[in-house]
Design a protein around this motif. Structure first.
Motif, PDB file in Angstrom:
ATOM      1  N   LEU A  19       0.817  -1.210   0.000  1.00 35.99           N
ATOM      2  CA  LEU A  19       0.000   0.000   0.000  1.00 35.99           C
ATOM      3  C   LEU A  19       0.854   1.265   0.000  1.00 35.99           C
ATOM      4  O   LEU A  19       0.585   2.217  -0.738  1.00 35.99           O
ATOM      5  CB  LEU A  19      -0.916   0.014   1.225  1.00 35.99           C
ATOM      6  N   VAL A  20       1.876   1.276   0.834  1.00 35.88           N
ATOM      7  CA  VAL A  20       2.675   2.493   1.043  1.00 35.88           C
ATOM      8  C   VAL A  20       3.698   2.692  -0.073  1.00 35.88           C
ATOM      9  O   VAL A  20       3.790   3.779  -0.662  1.00 35.88           O
ATOM     10  CB  VAL A  20       3.369   2.445   2.417  1.00 35.88           C
ATOM     11  N   PHE A  21       4.467   1.675  -0.375  1.00 32.48           N
ATOM     12  CA  PHE A  21       5.552   1.818  -1.351  1.00 32.48           C
ATOM     13  C   PHE A  21       5.040   2.044  -2.774  1.00 32.48           C
ATOM     14  O   PHE A  21       5.666   2.766  -3.554  1.00 32.48           O
ATOM     15  CB  PHE A  21       6.467   0.590  -1.330  1.00 32.48           C
ATOM     16  N   GLU A  22       3.912   1.408  -3.110  1.00 31.29           N
ATOM     17  CA  GLU A  22       3.405   1.505  -4.479  1.00 31.29           C
ATOM     18  C   GLU A  22       2.417   2.644  -4.678  1.00 31.29           C
ATOM     19  O   GLU A  22       1.926   2.851  -5.793  1.00 31.29           O
ATOM     20  CB  GLU A  22       2.734   0.175  -4.883  1.00 31.29           C
ATOM     21  N   ASN A  23       2.076   3.363  -3.604  1.00 30.15           N
ATOM     22  CA  ASN A  23       1.062   4.410  -3.711  1.00 30.15           C
ATOM     23  C   ASN A  23       1.497   5.668  -2.961  1.00 30.15           C
ATOM     24  O   ASN A  23       0.733   6.245  -2.192  1.00 30.15           O
ATOM     25  CB  ASN A  23      -0.281   3.906  -3.150  1.00 30.15           C
ATOM     26  N   ARG A  24       2.716   6.100  -3.195  1.00 31.04           N
ATOM     27  CA  ARG A  24       3.271   7.233  -2.439  1.00 31.04           C
ATOM     28  C   ARG A  24       2.513   8.528  -2.701  1.00 31.04           C
ATOM     29  O   ARG A  24       2.322   9.323  -1.788  1.00 31.04           O
ATOM     30  CB  ARG A  24       4.760   7.413  -2.776  1.00 31.04           C
ATOM     31  N   VAL A  25       2.079   8.740  -3.938  1.00 27.82           N
ATOM     32  CA  VAL A  25       1.359   9.974  -4.264  1.00 27.82           C
ATOM     33  C   VAL A  25       0.021  10.008  -3.539  1.00 27.82           C
ATOM     34  O   VAL A  25      -0.348  11.006  -2.911  1.00 27.82           O
ATOM     35  CB  VAL A  25       1.151  10.093  -5.792  1.00 27.82           C
ATOM     36  N   HIS A  73      -3.628  11.667   1.200  1.00 28.80           N
ATOM     37  CA  HIS A  73      -4.566  11.247   2.247  1.00 28.80           C
ATOM     38  C   HIS A  73      -3.862  10.973   3.579  1.00 28.80           C
ATOM     39  O   HIS A  73      -4.384  10.255   4.419  1.00 28.80           O
ATOM     40  CB  HIS A  73      -5.320   9.987   1.792  1.00 28.80           C
ATOM     41  N   ILE A  74      -2.685  11.552   3.765  1.00 28.68           N
ATOM     42  CA  ILE A  74      -1.875  11.249   4.943  1.00 28.68           C
ATOM     43  C   ILE A  74      -2.575  11.632   6.238  1.00 28.68           C
ATOM     44  O   ILE A  74      -2.346  11.029   7.293  1.00 28.68           O
ATOM     45  CB  ILE A  74      -0.499  11.958   4.847  1.00 28.68           C
ATOM     46  N   ARG A  75      -3.478  12.614   6.175  1.00 29.72           N
ATOM     47  CA  ARG A  75      -4.170  13.066   7.391  1.00 29.72           C
ATOM     48  C   ARG A  75      -5.053  11.969   7.985  1.00 29.72           C
ATOM     49  O   ARG A  75      -5.420  12.038   9.155  1.00 29.72           O
ATOM     50  CB  ARG A  75      -5.007  14.302   7.076  1.00 29.72           C
ATOM     51  N   PRO A 131      10.359  -3.045  14.645  1.00 30.33           N
ATOM     52  CA  PRO A 131      11.395  -3.114  13.601  1.00 30.33           C
ATOM     53  C   PRO A 131      10.852  -3.517  12.230  1.00 30.33           C
ATOM     54  O   PRO A 131      11.327  -3.014  11.206  1.00 30.33           O
ATOM     55  CB  PRO A 131      12.366  -4.172  14.149  1.00 30.33           C
ATOM     56  N   ALA A 132       9.868  -4.419  12.198  1.00 28.25           N
ATOM     57  CA  ALA A 132       9.344  -4.905  10.919  1.00 28.25           C
ATOM     58  C   ALA A 132       8.711  -3.792  10.094  1.00 28.25           C
ATOM     59  O   ALA A 132       8.621  -3.881   8.866  1.00 28.25           O
ATOM     60  CB  ALA A 132       8.318  -6.019  11.167  1.00 28.25           C
ATOM     61  N   LEU A 133       8.287  -2.706  10.767  1.00 29.68           N
ATOM     62  CA  LEU A 133       7.609  -1.606  10.080  1.00 29.68           C
ATOM     63  C   LEU A 133       8.503  -0.383   9.897  1.00 29.68           C
ATOM     64  O   LEU A 133       8.011   0.696   9.543  1.00 29.68           O
ATOM     65  CB  LEU A 133       6.348  -1.200  10.848  1.00 29.68           C
ATOM     66  N   ALA A 134       9.790  -0.541  10.116  1.00 33.98           N
ATOM     67  CA  ALA A 134      10.704   0.606  10.073  1.00 33.98           C
ATOM     68  C   ALA A 134      10.652   1.319   8.719  1.00 33.98           C
ATOM     69  O   ALA A 134      10.540   2.554   8.653  1.00 33.98           O
ATOM     70  CB  ALA A 134      12.131   0.146  10.377  1.00 33.98           C
ATOM     71  N   GLU A 135      10.722   0.565   7.629  1.00 33.60           N
ATOM     72  CA  GLU A 135      10.726   1.169   6.291  1.00 33.60           C
ATOM     73  C   GLU A 135       9.376   1.814   5.975  1.00 33.60           C
ATOM     74  O   GLU A 135       9.315   2.887   5.376  1.00 33.60           O
ATOM     75  CB  GLU A 135      11.063   0.107   5.241  1.00 33.60           C
ATOM     76  N   VAL A 136       8.295   1.151   6.380  1.00 33.56           N
ATOM     77  CA  VAL A 136       6.952   1.695   6.140  1.00 33.56           C
ATOM     78  C   VAL A 136       6.777   3.010   6.894  1.00 33.56           C
ATOM     79  O   VAL A 136       6.289   4.005   6.340  1.00 33.56           O
ATOM     80  CB  VAL A 136       5.865   0.681   6.560  1.00 33.56           C
ATOM     81  N   ASN A 137       7.179   3.019   8.154  1.00 35.61           N
ATOM     82  CA  ASN A 137       7.061   4.245   8.964  1.00 35.61           C
ATOM     83  C   ASN A 137       7.911   5.385   8.394  1.00 35.61           C
ATOM     84  O   ASN A 137       7.523   6.556   8.448  1.00 35.61           O
ATOM     85  CB  ASN A 137       7.465   3.962  10.412  1.00 35.61           C
ATOM     86  N   LYS A 138       9.052   5.027   7.843  1.00 39.17           N
ATOM     87  CA  LYS A 138       9.931   6.047   7.263  1.00 39.17           C
ATOM     88  C   LYS A 138       9.244   6.744   6.092  1.00 39.17           C
ATOM     89  O   LYS A 138       9.257   7.982   5.976  1.00 39.17           O
ATOM     90  CB  LYS A 138      11.234   5.390   6.798  1.00 39.17           C
ATOM     91  N   VAL A 139       8.604   5.971   5.225  1.00 35.79           N
ATOM     92  CA  VAL A 139       7.903   6.546   4.067  1.00 35.79           C
ATOM     93  C   VAL A 139       6.713   7.392   4.523  1.00 35.79           C
ATOM     94  O   VAL A 139       6.456   8.472   3.988  1.00 35.79           O
ATOM     95  CB  VAL A 139       7.433   5.425   3.115  1.00 35.79           C
ATOM     96  N   ILE A 140       5.989   6.908   5.548  1.00 38.50           N
ATOM     97  CA  ILE A 140       4.835   7.657   6.061  1.00 38.50           C
ATOM     98  C   ILE A 140       5.279   8.977   6.686  1.00 38.50           C
ATOM     99  O   ILE A 140       4.654  10.020   6.466  1.00 38.50           O
ATOM    100  CB  ILE A 140       4.059   6.801   7.086  1.00 38.50           C
TER     101      ILE A 140
END
Length: 612
Positions: free
Chosen positions: A401-407, A412-414, A423-432
């Motif tokens: 969801l996050v990596f393929e739909n950054r725009v 809709h980040i709000r 730790p498993a969500l480190a990369e996801v949290n970084k993008v968010i």
């Protein structure tokens, strides 16, 4: 000594030599000895003794065993014995042996063991003309129902095979007439009533001659050509192909499912001349999803529920570019599966497949589901440890969801609260975090206001929970906003209070709705005693009493029913909203569009007949 001892391998090896040429197993050879003895003796007491031995074999083996089936048919075969004591013993032993395995007796076995049901019904149907008393005794003494009722139960299992096999089997035609006679109906009417099941059965058979034979049989008795036959059966035929439940073996079920798209392509080619699956099925997907939901997903049988998820995945794959059209229906089914503990593994797998397909065929539509999926998965993450059973799958879904739909994420980040810092969500949290950027408390509160207005109840609840945490974590900063005099402070505060008051008035039909009311009330308490003079009034859009029918219909659909349909927590609410919208559109004069597949078929048929 019990008769079941003779079924043990050492004993069977002594009784039957390995060199004996036969297609039967040693267990079957032993049972065949009892069958031969039954055929030879006339003494009712000896017959009863042999039947007792047969019943012992039934109790000694599993209901899925061939020995169970053969033993059962041997007992059924004695139900028209000329000696009343033998008939009574046979029915009593059938009941006793079946109840030994399942408390529901033979009735339940015929439901659970599909091959037993099919074989028993085949045997009974072929005996209708020659041994009607046996069938009658089976109905009345064993099942406790009228013979007509047993015939009704037999027809779905036996009629398709009879129609397909009639080409080389005169007995099949005779049996069809006998079935119709038992039900006091015409044979042609009988086969027409079961047309969808017959066509589904014929399509499933690898031999194309079976389908040709069935179609030729219907043509001879109804005068309809292939296109007319398929057009008449179409909606129910698709249901039979997708929602079949007459296969007990999971391996065979999987093999059969892989053939379904090709079978539907054959139907599409006959009706439209094209093999375009998404186009052919676009007016049938909702009906098929409803059927899966009703027949399989909401049953008590967990195996059927898991099979339902496989059918949903198959339909998602066949939807192609039309996938975005069915987002509300798919989401309510997938969220139901994810929320159900026994289905979570299957639900998450199909959800992941759904997201991948949506990203591939309609990436812009992801914005309609992304926040709802976040809301459904975050409770799992909050409880999860590194060794959680589903953690890896949930992380993969979030990454998709996050990596393929950054725009879309940035737009809709709000609506998205912070994910747990594991730790498993480190990369996801970084993008968010990158999408969220640097935010002030006022920015966060504005985002909360937008989130509390989201049409999905789970999203509103998730946002309210995050607000509760925020108010407690930054109490001093919140107090500064509450006591502030700046217009920006007053605007944010007024909007927030309005949204929280609306949340306190939330419907409480569901547990989530009740929790949302409590959390919103708690947040109002955390804000403290706000000076009413500082809170700007908000306009309440009241609907005009004097308005046209069209205005009223637009208001109901646009502001209420469409929102309820998209955000429905279950299929009952969603279907109710859909029905209400449909009825309002009828009042407004909107006519339903004719299914183009059927329209094309009818148009072609009319042209052909005019040409003749």
């Amino acid at each position: 000594m019990q008769i079941s001892v003779f079924l043990e391998e050492p004993v069977l090896n002594c009784l039957f030599l390995d060199g004996e040429a036969t297609h039967m197993t040693k267990e079957q050879m032993f049972l065949d000895k009892i069958k031969c003895a039954l055929a030879e003796v006339d003494d009712p007491q000896i017959v009863e003794t042999l039947l007792e031995a047969t019943a012992e074999i039934m109790t000694a083996v599993d209901i899925l065993s061939q020995l169970f089936l053969f033993s059962l048919i041997m007992l059924v075969d004695q139900l028209d014995n000329p000696h009343v004591n033998v008939r009574m013993s046979a029915s009593r032993l059938i009941q006793r042996s079946c109840i030994f395995h399942l408390k529901g007796g033979l009735e339940l076995i015929l439901v659970k063991a599909v091959h037993v049901r099919n074989e028993v019904y085949d045997y009974l149907s072929m005996s209708l003309l020659s041994r009607p008393e046996m069938v009658k005794e089976f109905a009345e003494a064993v099942l406790g129902v009228e013979m007509e009722e047993v015939v009704r139960r037999m027809i779905p299992a036996v009629l398709p095979k009879l129609v397909v096999s009639q080409r080389d089997n005169d007995q099949a035609i005779i049996t069809l007439y006998e079935l119709a006679k038992c039900l006091e109906t015409d044979m042609v009417q009988l086969i027409v009533n079961w047309l969808p099941k017959v066509l589904a059965f014929a399509l499933h058979r690898a031999d194309g001659r079976d389908l040709h034979s069935a179609l030729q049989f219907y043509h001879e008795h109804t005068g309809s050509d292939n296109q007319e036959i398929f057009a008449a059966a179409l909606p129910a035929l698709l249901d039979e192909l997708v929602c079949f439940m007459d296969e007990a073996d999971l391996t065979e079920t999987s093999k059969r499912l892989t053939k379904v798209p090709q079978m539907i392509k054959e139907v599409a080619k006959i009706l439209t001349g094209s093999e375009d699956l998404p186009g052919f099925l676009r007016n049938h997907f909702v009906g098929l999803l409803n059927s899966i939901d009703r027949k399989m997903l909401h049953t008590e049988d967990i195996l059927l529920q898991k099979q339902a998820m496989k059918r949903i995945e198959m339909l998602i794959n066949m939807m192609g570019s039309h996938l975005s059209t069915y987002l509300p229906k798919l989401m309510v089914l997938l969220m139901h599966a994810v929320d159900k503990e026994s289905l979570q593994s299957e639900g998450l797998s199909v959800l992941q497949f759904f997201i991948k397909q949506l990203t591939k065929v309609a990436p812009s539509s992801t914005k309609h589901v992304i926040s709802q999926i976040f809301a459904a998965l975050i409770p799992f993450l909050e409880k999860a440890k590194e060794s959680s059973l589903h953690l890896n799958k949930i992380v993969e879904i979030l990454q998709e969801l996050v990596f393929e739909n950054r725009v879309i994420l940035k737009q809709h980040i709000r609506e998205f609260p912070p994910l747990p810092g594991i730790p498993a969500l480190a990369e996801v949290n970084k993008v968010i975090d990158e999408a969220r950027g640097v935010t002030t408390l006022k920015d966060q509160l504005r985002d909360v206001v937008d989130g509390l207005d989201h049409e999905n109840l789970n999203v509103r609840y998730m946002v309210s929970c995050e607000l509760s945490k925020l108010l407690k974590h930054r109490r001093e900063d919140v107090t500064a906003v509450v006591t502030g005099e700046a217009d920006s402070d007053l605007d944010v505060l007024s909007s927030l209070i309005t949204s929280l008051l609306r949340g306190c008035a939330e419907e409480s039909r569901t547990a989530v709705g009740q929790r949302l009311k409590l959390v919103c009330a708690d947040c109002l308490g955390s804000l403290g005693a706000v000076d009413p003079a500082k809170v700007k009034g908000f306009s309440s859009q009241r609907f005009k009493i004097a308005c046209s029918d069209d205005d009223l219909i637009f208001e109901l659909i646009h502001k209420h029913l469409a929102r309820s349909f998209r955000a429905a927590p279950d299929t009952i609410i969603q279907d109710s909203a859909a029905l209400a919208i449909q009825e309002l559109l009828k009042i407004a004069g909107c006519e339903p569009s004719l299914d183009e597949n059927v329209a094309a078929s009818i148009s072609q048929t009319v042209k052909d007949k005019k040409g003749q």
